[in-house]
Design a protein around this motif. Structure first.
Motif, PDB file in Angstrom:
ATOM      1  N   LEU A 106      58.451  -8.957  34.664  1.00 55.35           N
ATOM      2  CA  LEU A 106      59.580  -8.277  35.292  1.00 55.35           C
ATOM      3  C   LEU A 106      59.293  -6.788  35.417  1.00 55.35           C
ATOM      4  O   LEU A 106      58.781  -6.160  34.483  1.00 55.35           O
ATOM      5  CB  LEU A 106      60.858  -8.438  34.456  1.00 55.35           C
ATOM      6  CG  LEU A 106      61.712  -9.703  34.586  1.00 55.35           C
ATOM      7  CD1 LEU A 106      62.942  -9.557  33.712  1.00 55.35           C
ATOM      8  CD2 LEU A 106      62.108  -9.956  36.029  1.00 55.35           C
ATOM      9  N   ASP A 107      59.665  -6.228  36.552  1.00 54.43           N
ATOM     10  CA  ASP A 107      59.674  -4.780  36.737  1.00 54.43           C
ATOM     11  C   ASP A 107      61.063  -4.435  37.248  1.00 54.43           C
ATOM     12  O   ASP A 107      61.386  -4.665  38.420  1.00 54.43           O
ATOM     13  CB  ASP A 107      58.598  -4.363  37.736  1.00 54.43           C
ATOM     14  CG  ASP A 107      58.420  -2.846  37.797  1.00 54.43           C
ATOM     15  OD1 ASP A 107      59.277  -2.129  37.249  1.00 54.43           O
ATOM     16  OD2 ASP A 107      57.433  -2.394  38.395  1.00 54.43           O
ATOM     17  N   ALA A 108      61.914  -3.948  36.355  1.00 54.26           N
ATOM     18  CA  ALA A 108      63.327  -3.712  36.667  1.00 54.26           C
ATOM     19  C   ALA A 108      63.640  -2.226  36.598  1.00 54.26           C
ATOM     20  O   ALA A 108      63.338  -1.565  35.588  1.00 54.26           O
ATOM     21  CB  ALA A 108      64.212  -4.487  35.692  1.00 54.26           C
ATOM     22  N   ASN A 137      68.023  -6.287  28.143  1.00 54.64           N
ATOM     23  CA  ASN A 137      67.519  -7.664  28.048  1.00 54.64           C
ATOM     24  C   ASN A 137      66.596  -8.024  29.209  1.00 54.64           C
ATOM     25  O   ASN A 137      66.717  -9.105  29.810  1.00 54.64           O
ATOM     26  CB  ASN A 137      68.688  -8.647  27.971  1.00 54.64           C
ATOM     27  CG  ASN A 137      69.364  -8.639  26.608  1.00 54.64           C
ATOM     28  OD1 ASN A 137      68.750  -8.981  25.608  1.00 54.64           O
ATOM     29  ND2 ASN A 137      70.613  -8.209  26.577  1.00 54.64           N
ATOM     30  N   ALA A 138      65.688  -7.113  29.514  1.00 56.47           N
ATOM     31  CA  ALA A 138      64.743  -7.336  30.609  1.00 56.47           C
ATOM     32  C   ALA A 138      63.326  -6.963  30.164  1.00 56.47           C
ATOM     33  O   ALA A 138      62.741  -6.000  30.659  1.00 56.47           O
ATOM     34  CB  ALA A 138      65.151  -6.523  31.838  1.00 56.47           C
ATOM     35  N   PRO A 139      62.745  -7.720  29.209  1.00 54.12           N
ATOM     36  CA  PRO A 139      61.368  -7.417  28.792  1.00 54.12           C
ATOM     37  C   PRO A 139      60.392  -7.579  29.951  1.00 54.12           C
ATOM     38  O   PRO A 139      60.554  -8.474  30.783  1.00 54.12           O
ATOM     39  CB  PRO A 139      61.105  -8.448  27.684  1.00 54.12           C
ATOM     40  CG  PRO A 139      62.089  -9.545  27.933  1.00 54.12           C
ATOM     41  CD  PRO A 139      63.295  -8.895  28.525  1.00 54.12           C
ATOM     42  N   LYS A 140      59.408  -6.701  29.989  1.00 57.78           N
ATOM     43  CA  LYS A 140      58.449  -6.748  31.096  1.00 57.78           C
ATOM     44  C   LYS A 140      57.650  -8.048  31.069  1.00 57.78           C
ATOM     45  O   LYS A 140      57.391  -8.653  32.119  1.00 57.78           O
ATOM     46  CB  LYS A 140      57.520  -5.539  31.031  1.00 57.78           C
ATOM     47  CG  LYS A 140      56.484  -5.512  32.147  1.00 57.78           C
ATOM     48  CD  LYS A 140      55.890  -4.132  32.338  1.00 57.78           C
ATOM     49  CE  LYS A 140      56.875  -3.200  33.005  1.00 57.78           C
ATOM     50  NZ  LYS A 140      56.247  -1.910  33.400  1.00 57.78           N
ATOM     51  N   TYR A 196      62.209  -4.562  24.671  1.00 56.41           N
ATOM     52  CA  TYR A 196      63.396  -4.573  25.528  1.00 56.41           C
ATOM     53  C   TYR A 196      64.510  -3.783  24.874  1.00 56.41           C
ATOM     54  O   TYR A 196      64.548  -3.571  23.655  1.00 56.41           O
ATOM     55  CB  TYR A 196      63.856  -6.001  25.845  1.00 56.41           C
ATOM     56  CG  TYR A 196      64.290  -6.845  24.671  1.00 56.41           C
ATOM     57  CD1 TYR A 196      65.627  -6.932  24.298  1.00 56.41           C
ATOM     58  CD2 TYR A 196      63.360  -7.596  23.946  1.00 56.41           C
ATOM     59  CE1 TYR A 196      66.027  -7.726  23.239  1.00 56.41           C
ATOM     60  CE2 TYR A 196      63.752  -8.395  22.896  1.00 56.41           C
ATOM     61  CZ  TYR A 196      65.094  -8.454  22.543  1.00 56.41           C
ATOM     62  OH  TYR A 196      65.478  -9.235  21.488  1.00 56.41           O
ATOM     63  N   SER A 197      65.430  -3.324  25.731  1.00 56.84           N
ATOM     64  CA  SER A 197      66.538  -2.486  25.291  1.00 56.84           C
ATOM     65  C   SER A 197      67.791  -3.331  25.115  1.00 56.84           C
ATOM     66  O   SER A 197      68.052  -4.250  25.896  1.00 56.84           O
ATOM     67  CB  SER A 197      66.800  -1.377  26.319  1.00 56.84           C
ATOM     68  OG  SER A 197      67.907  -0.584  25.927  1.00 56.84           O
ATOM     69  N   MET A 198      68.582  -3.001  24.077  1.00 57.08           N
ATOM     70  CA  MET A 198      69.832  -3.712  23.829  1.00 57.08           C
ATOM     71  C   MET A 198      70.928  -3.305  24.807  1.00 57.08           C
ATOM     72  O   MET A 198      71.834  -4.088  25.092  1.00 57.08           O
ATOM     73  CB  MET A 198      70.321  -3.449  22.400  1.00 57.08           C
ATOM     74  CG  MET A 198      69.399  -3.984  21.342  1.00 57.08           C
ATOM     75  SD  MET A 198      69.379  -5.789  21.334  1.00 57.08           S
ATOM     76  CE  MET A 198      68.036  -6.093  20.199  1.00 57.08           C
ATOM     77  N   PHE A 199      70.858  -2.063  25.277  1.00 59.96           N
ATOM     78  CA  PHE A 199      71.873  -1.541  26.178  1.00 59.96           C
ATOM     79  C   PHE A 199      71.194  -0.813  27.334  1.00 59.96           C
ATOM     80  O   PHE A 199      69.972  -0.643  27.344  1.00 59.96           O
ATOM     81  CB  PHE A 199      72.809  -0.575  25.444  1.00 59.96           C
ATOM     82  CG  PHE A 199      73.468  -1.167  24.221  1.00 59.96           C
ATOM     83  CD1 PHE A 199      74.538  -2.030  24.342  1.00 59.96           C
ATOM     84  CD2 PHE A 199      72.999  -0.872  22.947  1.00 59.96           C
ATOM     85  CE1 PHE A 199      75.148  -2.575  23.227  1.00 59.96           C
ATOM     86  CE2 PHE A 199      73.589  -1.417  21.831  1.00 59.96           C
ATOM     87  CZ  PHE A 199      74.669  -2.271  21.964  1.00 59.96           C
ATOM     88  N   GLU A 208      61.156  -3.931  19.579  1.00 61.72           N
ATOM     89  CA  GLU A 208      59.747  -3.871  19.963  1.00 61.72           C
ATOM     90  C   GLU A 208      59.224  -5.277  20.243  1.00 61.72           C
ATOM     91  O   GLU A 208      59.838  -6.280  19.870  1.00 61.72           O
ATOM     92  CB  GLU A 208      58.927  -3.205  18.864  1.00 61.72           C
ATOM     93  CG  GLU A 208      59.300  -1.752  18.600  1.00 61.72           C
ATOM     94  CD  GLU A 208      58.440  -1.143  17.509  1.00 61.72           C
ATOM     95  OE1 GLU A 208      57.685  -1.911  16.855  1.00 61.72           O
ATOM     96  OE2 GLU A 208      58.523   0.082  17.314  1.00 61.72           O
ATOM     97  N   ALA A 209      58.095  -5.349  20.907  1.00 57.48           N
ATOM     98  CA  ALA A 209      57.498  -6.645  21.237  1.00 57.48           C
ATOM     99  C   ALA A 209      57.252  -7.462  19.970  1.00 57.48           C
ATOM    100  O   ALA A 209      56.920  -6.918  18.910  1.00 57.48           O
ATOM    101  CB  ALA A 209      56.184  -6.426  21.984  1.00 57.48           C
TER     102      ALA A 209
END
Length: 734
Positions: free
Chosen positions: A594-596, A622-625, A655-658, A668-669
């Motif tokens: 994903l690239d968001a 909630n968008a891990p690469k 990924y970020s929580m918010f 972290e991964a």
């Protein structure tokens, strides 16, 4: 432009290589091991039975055998095996579902705010996320449809849809008993079966109890923390009135009395019990440990074959849920930021479908109706302010939709898919928010009767939201076993009113918020190449009028916003499948990228009272690469029966929580390592399983609350996924 190039290169390389091989080879011979091939898997993603290969949609399908081989305990197991998916238990809950697919979803389970990933149980739409963390028992398969499903599934499927398909009743008498014992005194018991009462009438059902001690402890009260106490059951009856007419009645109920999850304080505060416990599963919460969630529903499905080409289907359903819970946001014995709450909802849905299948045209046309009610109340007990902010409200929803989805065989190999849906929602909301003196429960939650000291919000409003959501797909059979496709689809999530809205802080809250839409462009390739079954896709999502919930500390309480913040662009790629390395060694794999990026993010400034574009300061939550899964399954004859050994590893990138990054809370991964061993005796009567989960005992967050600063004693709280566990099970069929 760089992110588009990266995405195209990633997916294009896989697509180009696979399509070249597909065109160059002859159709592979079918073997017994090919039963897991994409072309052999039957799904209902387009509301009709089709081979997965022929569906121009990104679909992951996990059957009962695969779920058992990997020891999937509940629906959150989908996150590990599905690319670009987040399927988790909500913060503060044991059974509320939070889902994101390709970076699109919703983590706010408040009544009146709708999810972005639709959940369906046997074609019945489940509107609310409370009680939706479905334990896996008596299940036939689970399908995950990625990307907006606006034409066939309608509103609130901007991210995609999850279809939970239960097992049909057997024609002969059947009884299955299953028991499991595991770490933390886990005791699971399940019984399912069916009984034919006549040649054309069968009854059956399943009941399951899931019990487990807590992973941690409330160090203040001594209660278990992160425990499980769930009783669930289903009853069904199937009646074949004639060879061409059938009825199915079903009822299900889940009662979850697990203790509330208060989380783990990540940053030390001031005063007794304000430290950060050594175990991430421990807490010092003082609000209490009582929690109850009930969810139940009934449905009647009628299917009549009118002739060789036409089938009529009716799905009538009712559902309701009730939740009484408490969450201690500050995680201390003091009532610094305590939240007692209740939620209640009910819904009635009716869907009619007319399925048709002619020589070169297949599809479905239909009508859908929903009448839903959701209500609730919660207190924000702010001890440092010596007040409680009471919030209560309800929302009534009526939704009508007409839809059609048609597949045209332009030639023997070229197919055109056309879909469209028109939806009209009417919502009426009542919102009340007020300050009450003293930091005890408000009258809204059974506290001491008293008049409010300040009414912050008090209104009733109505609004209509309508949307046309089309879909078009062009697919081509490169060989009898490999298909490529290109598609466009639109999905939308209905607008509404912020149930937490504070009209003093944000006067515009009384106007509500508008629907959000996702336009998705996708190309894909799926099928079977001798030993390989696969599905690959590259996509671009254009996310507009995006609804985002934000809660921030304010001088006199907590300010809440639900705004159409703007837009984002999400590009990505996916590759999943199964490789038969040897006749007795298979590999299941899934990779997602994903690239968001936010293109616009309008944030209301409480000081200047104007909206500011801060797109350069935010990220999609909630968008891990990268996400990935690899599982190897070895089959062998042991003791006269078949042994399946499945080691696996799943990976999730940072990924970020918010939307607002937080180094303290963002995850972290990490990778999770599992091992499953399943033995089935030669008669298929006995099944013995041994399942190890998170064998490296990884600590990873699945949710958080962020209320820093002295006003709330630096309440920065994280919620964690399960630790290392081992479970043994025995199943007997009669």
């Amino acid at each position: 432009m760089n992110r588009y190039v990266k995405t195209a290169l990633l997916a294009g390389a896989a697509w180009g290589a696979l399509s070249t091989i597909a065109v160059a080879q002859d159709a592979p011979a079918q073997t017994e091991e090919a039963a897991a091939n994409v072309g052999e898997v039957i799904v209902t993603a387009r509301r009709r039975d089709e081979a997965l290969k022929d569906v121009p949609i990104s679909v992951s399908a996990l059957g009962a055998e695969r779920l058992e081989q990997t020891g999937a305990a509940d629906i959150t197991a989908l996150q590990q095996q599905t690319p670009n998916a987040t399927v988790q238990v909500a913060r503060g809950s044991n059974s509320t579902l939070i889902s994101f697919i390709r970076g699109v979803g919703q983590q706010d389970p408040l009544w009146g705010f709708e999810p972005g990933v639709g959940l369906y149980v046997d074609d019945v739409y489940v509107a609310r996320p409370q009680g939706a963390v479905l334990d896996i028992y008596d299940v036939q398969r689970i399908e995950v449809l990625r990307g907006p499903q606006g034409s066939l599934y309608g509103r609130n499927t901007v991210g995609g849809a999850v279809k939970y398909v239960t097992s049909r009743l057997a024609l002969d008498p059947e009884l299955t008993l299953r028991g499991a014992y595991g770490s933390y005194n886990q005791i699971d018991l399940m019984a399912s079966g069916s009984l034919p009462l006549a040649d054309n009438f069968r009854v059956g059902g399943a009941v399951a109890s899931f019990q487990r001690d807590g992973y941690g402890e409330n160090l203040n009260t001594g209660a278990e923390h992160y425990n499980k106490d769930v009783l669930a059951g289903r009853l069904s009856a199937e009646w074949d009135l004639r060879d061409d007419v059938s009825l199915r009645f079903a009822y299900d109920r889940v009662q979850d009395d697990s203790n509330p999850r208060h989380g783990h304080r990540e940053v030390a505060g001031v005063g007794p019990g304000a430290g950060s416990p050594d175990s991430v599963y421990d807490t010092y919460a003082g609000i209490g440990d009582e929690n109850s969630v009930m969810n139940q529903g009934a449905s009647a499905t009628m299917e009549a074959r009118l002739n060789n080409n036409l089938t009529f289907k009716s799905i009538t359903a009712w559902r309701e849920g009730d939740t009484d819970t408490v969450i201690d946001f500050d995680n201390t014995p003091a009532p610094t930021l305590d939240i007692p709450a209740y939620y209640a909802d009910d819904q009635f849905t009716q869907e009619f479908q007319l399925l048709f299948d002619y020589d070169r045209i297949q599809g479905v046309v239909g009508f859908f109706y929903l009448d839903g009610h959701a209500e609730g109340a919660f207190d924000t007990i702010a001890g440092n302010l010596n007040l409680v902010i009471g919030t209560a409200g309800s929302v009534e929803t009526e939704s009508w939709a007409g839809f059609a989805d048609v597949n045209l065989d332009l030639t023997d190999r070229l197919h055109l898919g056309l879909g469209a849906r028109y939806t009209l929602d009417n919502k009426t909301a009542t919102v009340f928010r007020a300050n009450y003196a003293t930091a005890t429960r408000s009258p809204l939650l059974g506290g001491t009767p008293r008049a409010p000291t300040l009414i912050r919000t008090d209104y009733t409003a109505s609004n209509d939201y309508d949307q046309f959501t089309p879909r078009i797909a062009l697919s081509y059979d490169l060989t009898d076993d490999v298909t490529t496709y290109a598609s466009y689809s639109r999905g939308f999530k209905s607008g509404g009113f912020d149930m937490r809205g504070d009209a003093i802080f944000t006067p515009d809250t009384v106007n509500g918020y508008e629907p959000e839409t996702v336009d998705s462009y996708e190309i894909g390739l799926k099928g079977s190449l001798d030993r390989l079954s696969f599905a690959a896709a590259v996509f671009r999502n254009e996310y507009n009028d995006q609804q985002v919930t934000t809660q921030v500390p304010a001088v006199t309480g907590v300010a809440s916003f639900v705004d159409n913040v703007g837009s984002s662009t999400i590009t990505g790629a996916e590759f999943e499948g199964r490789l038969r390395i040897l006749d007795n060694l298979h590999a299941n794999f899934a990779v997602g990228y994903l690239d968001a990026q936010f293109d616009e993010f309008l944030r209301y400034n409480l000081t200047t009272r104007v909206y500011e574009d801060i797109a350069d300061q935010v990220v999609l939550q909630n968008a891990p690469k990268w996400t990935g899964y690899l599982g190897l399954t070895w089959f062998g004859d042991v003791g006269g029966g078949e042994l399946a050994v499945t080691p696996s590893v799943s990976y999730r990138d940072d990924y970020s929580m918010f939307e607002f990054p937080s180094p303290t809370l963002d995850q972290e991964a990490y990778a999770l390592v599992d091992l499953s061993i399943v033995w089935i005796d030669p008669t298929d009567r006995y099944t013995v399983g041994l399942y190890g989960k998170n064998l490296t005992d990884e600590e990873y967050r699945v949710g958080a609350y962020n209320f820093p600063g002295a006003l709330f004693n630096n309440s920065v709280v994280g919620y964690y996924g399960p630790p290392q566990t081992v479970t043994a099970s025995l199943q007997v069929k009669f």
